[in-house]
Design a protein around this motif. Structure first.
Motif, PDB file in Angstrom:
ATOM      1  N   THR A 119       5.816  17.887  23.482  1.00 16.66           N
ATOM      2  CA  THR A 119       5.379  17.650  22.107  1.00 16.66           C
ATOM      3  C   THR A 119       6.064  18.630  21.160  1.00 16.66           C
ATOM      4  O   THR A 119       6.526  18.243  20.080  1.00 16.66           O
ATOM      5  CB  THR A 119       3.847  17.790  21.992  1.00 16.66           C
ATOM      6  OG1 THR A 119       3.227  16.868  22.882  1.00 16.66           O
ATOM      7  CG2 THR A 119       3.368  17.518  20.587  1.00 16.66           C
ATOM      8  N   GLN A 174       8.715  17.821  18.234  1.00 18.00           N
ATOM      9  CA  GLN A 174       8.474  18.309  16.872  1.00 18.00           C
ATOM     10  C   GLN A 174       9.709  19.040  16.329  1.00 18.00           C
ATOM     11  O   GLN A 174      10.085  18.859  15.172  1.00 18.00           O
ATOM     12  CB  GLN A 174       7.246  19.230  16.859  1.00 18.00           C
ATOM     13  CG  GLN A 174       6.930  19.846  15.514  1.00 18.00           C
ATOM     14  CD  GLN A 174       6.504  18.829  14.469  1.00 18.00           C
ATOM     15  OE1 GLN A 174       6.277  17.665  14.747  1.00 18.00           O
ATOM     16  NE2 GLN A 174       6.425  19.280  13.235  1.00 18.00           N
ATOM     17  N   LEU A 200       5.110  16.705   8.446  1.00 20.50           N
ATOM     18  CA  LEU A 200       5.329  16.674   9.896  1.00 20.50           C
ATOM     19  C   LEU A 200       4.526  17.768  10.612  1.00 20.50           C
ATOM     20  O   LEU A 200       3.975  17.537  11.690  1.00 20.50           O
ATOM     21  CB  LEU A 200       6.813  16.830  10.216  1.00 20.50           C
ATOM     22  CG  LEU A 200       7.681  15.593  10.060  1.00 20.50           C
ATOM     23  CD1 LEU A 200       9.153  15.943  10.277  1.00 20.50           C
ATOM     24  CD2 LEU A 200       7.258  14.520  11.044  1.00 20.50           C
ATOM     25  N   GLN A 201       4.481  18.936  10.008  1.00 19.38           N
ATOM     26  CA  GLN A 201       3.719  20.039  10.608  1.00 19.38           C
ATOM     27  C   GLN A 201       2.224  19.717  10.638  1.00 19.38           C
ATOM     28  O   GLN A 201       1.555  19.987  11.636  1.00 19.38           O
ATOM     29  CB  GLN A 201       3.958  21.343   9.846  1.00 19.38           C
ATOM     30  CG  GLN A 201       5.308  21.968  10.115  1.00 19.38           C
ATOM     31  CD  GLN A 201       5.478  22.359  11.569  1.00 19.38           C
ATOM     32  OE1 GLN A 201       6.028  21.602  12.356  1.00 19.38           O
ATOM     33  NE2 GLN A 201       4.999  23.536  11.917  1.00 19.38           N
ATOM     34  N   PHE A 229       1.720  17.232  13.328  1.00 12.63           N
ATOM     35  CA  PHE A 229       1.875  17.897  14.626  1.00 12.63           C
ATOM     36  C   PHE A 229       0.613  18.666  15.006  1.00 12.63           C
ATOM     37  O   PHE A 229       0.121  18.573  16.132  1.00 12.63           O
ATOM     38  CB  PHE A 229       3.082  18.846  14.578  1.00 12.63           C
ATOM     39  CG  PHE A 229       3.198  19.743  15.774  1.00 12.63           C
ATOM     40  CD1 PHE A 229       3.636  19.249  16.998  1.00 12.63           C
ATOM     41  CD2 PHE A 229       2.865  21.093  15.683  1.00 12.63           C
ATOM     42  CE1 PHE A 229       3.750  20.079  18.103  1.00 12.63           C
ATOM     43  CE2 PHE A 229       2.968  21.921  16.787  1.00 12.63           C
ATOM     44  CZ  PHE A 229       3.409  21.417  17.999  1.00 12.63           C
TER      45      PHE A 229
END
Length: 150
Positions: free
Chosen positions: A44, A48, A64-65, A68
């Motif tokens: 993962t 990322q 995205l963070q 994630f």
């Protein structure tokens, strides 16, 4: 005679063997869950990093963070739930083994005689305390009567 002793020892160690097997099984399950978790987290994180390397806008990086960390939180919560469930089941199995075998322990280890001795000692101590208290009450009553008459 020696074979009888060995047989008795083996019979007495059955609960210990059962507990050992339960603990071994639990450890294997925990190791498997942790291995699965670490592998999943590695891949993962790698995905990322690849996703972040292709992004050019700061806003997309933050999105995205956030995505994630939400996925990471869900995965960690899931693995924790599995571990807690497995540990609870293990605890129940251990308690069952102990409860089933605890009734035979006093005879097995000579604890029945020790228990009788402790009960006898407790009775004697209580008897001594009662006699002492009675004597003190009797002497204090005599002292109180002597003080009243004086």
């Amino acid at each position: 005679m020696l074979q009888d002793k060995m047989k008795d020892i083996q019979e007495n160690l059955v609960p210990v063997t059962m507990i050992t097997d339960i603990n071994k099984s639990a450890a294997e399950k925990l190791i498997a869950l942790q291995t699965e978790c670490m592998t999943d987290l590695f891949y993962t994180g790698l995905a990322q990093m690849q996703a972040l390397s292709s992004v050019r806008e700061p806003k997309e990086v933050f999105e995205l963070q956030i995505k994630f960390f939400k996925e990471l939180d869900a995965k960690l919560a899931n693995i924790t739930e599995k571990e807690v469930t497995m540990l609870s089941e293990t605890k129940e199995q251990l308690v069952d083994v102990i409860e089933k075998n605890i009734s035979g322990m006093p005879d097995m280890y000579g604890m029945a005689d020790a228990t009788k001795l402790m009960q006898y000692a407790r009775e004697k101590i209580e008897e001594t305390i009662n006699i002492s208290a009675h004597k003190q009450n009797g002497s204090s009553n005599k002292t109180a009567t002597a003080r009243k008459s004086a």
